[in-house]
Design a protein around this motif. Structure first.
Motif: not given
Length: 279
Positions: A226-240
């Protein structure tokens, strides 16, 4: 298994945190810890090493640099002693970027800090993490500039896209993944790329067997980018609530210099958790 862990020792405000991370890993994994401090001068200037005649013009210039390196190594030794891990020090006659990349050849893992825009260290003319990751033959653990307390992450997120770089990062992280409680392998899909999900299903079957044989029970999922793979990975790491991110580092040649790609650049600049990268 990591048997030799190399950590960058300098007088940065972030050096103690990075050294504690390296020492904690060495203690947990039974590894030998090496602290390397760079003189800050290219090895081409001093091809025979850190040797100069006392009282000469050269000594007047190089000796203060060597004193700084020795101070950094003294701090490294004190922190390693707190963890009671076997260690050694190296005063390397080279620039920080190339010196670390060359020292990495005799290590299993390199530990460095994220760049801090508010702290300009003398003798560092390049983006140190980018250079070391792209020019090192070993995986690199990037400790964020927030200097988090060191711990063996119980939950680890692995970014997967089927590339050689992602595969190298996954294999390099095995000693850490084996100690995690939860390992999540995620593939980011893009709208209009329906074949990517099918490919990940094939990869998942193979990766599951690979990780199982290494005693790593992993979970797999796909997320739409959604927001670029880098930011999406960081957001998912925070979510999990993950304590570490594992991913491949992509680079390309530009004006005869190695530069990282957009996703990796985002991770290097914005990560607030430790990141293990391999190129």
């Amino acid at each position: 298994m990591y048997k030799t862990i190399l950590v960058h020792a300098d007088l940065s405000a972030h050096a103690p945190a990075r050294i504690r991370w390296a020492a904690t890993l060495a203690q947990a994994l039974g590894a030998h810890l090496v602290g390397a401090a760079m003189l800050g001068v290219s090895r081409t200037v001093l091809p025979r090493g850190c040797h100069w005649q006392p009282g000469t013009l050269e000594a007047g210039y190089f000796e203060p640099l060597a004193d700084n390196a020795r101070r950094a190594l003294s701090r490294f030794t004190a922190i390693a002693g707190e963890r009671q891990v076997p260690c050694e020090t190296r005063l390397v006659c080279d620039l920080p970027d190339d010196g670390l990349a060359r020292q990495a050849r005799s290590a299993d893992l390199v530990v460095i800090s994220q760049d801090d825009p508010d702290e300009a260290m003398p003798g560092v003319g390049t983006r140190l993490p980018e250079y070391v990751i792209l020019n090192s033959a070993r995986p690199v653990l990037l400790v964020p500039r927030g200097d988090p307390a060191p711990e063996m992450a119980p939950r680890i997120l692995v970014g997967w896209n089927g590339s050689q770089e992602a595969s190298s990062a996954l294999a390099a992280a095995i000693p850490l993944l084996q100690r995690a409680i939860t390992v999540m392998v995620v593939a980011l899909t893009r709208p209009g790329r329906g074949d990517h999900g099918a490919q990940f299903a094939t990869d998942q079957s193979e990766l599951s067997g690979f990780l199982h044989r290494h005693r790593v029970p992993a979970h797999f999922c796909t997320r739409e980018e959604r927001h670029g793979s880098g930011r999406d990975l960081l957001a998912l790491a925070q979510e999990l609530d993950c304590g570490m991110l594992v991913m491949g580092c992509f680079g390309h040649s530009r004006f005869h210099e190695l530069c990282v790609g957009g996703a990796t650049r985002t991770i290097l600049a914005e990560a607030a958790l430790p990141v293990l990268l391999a190129h």
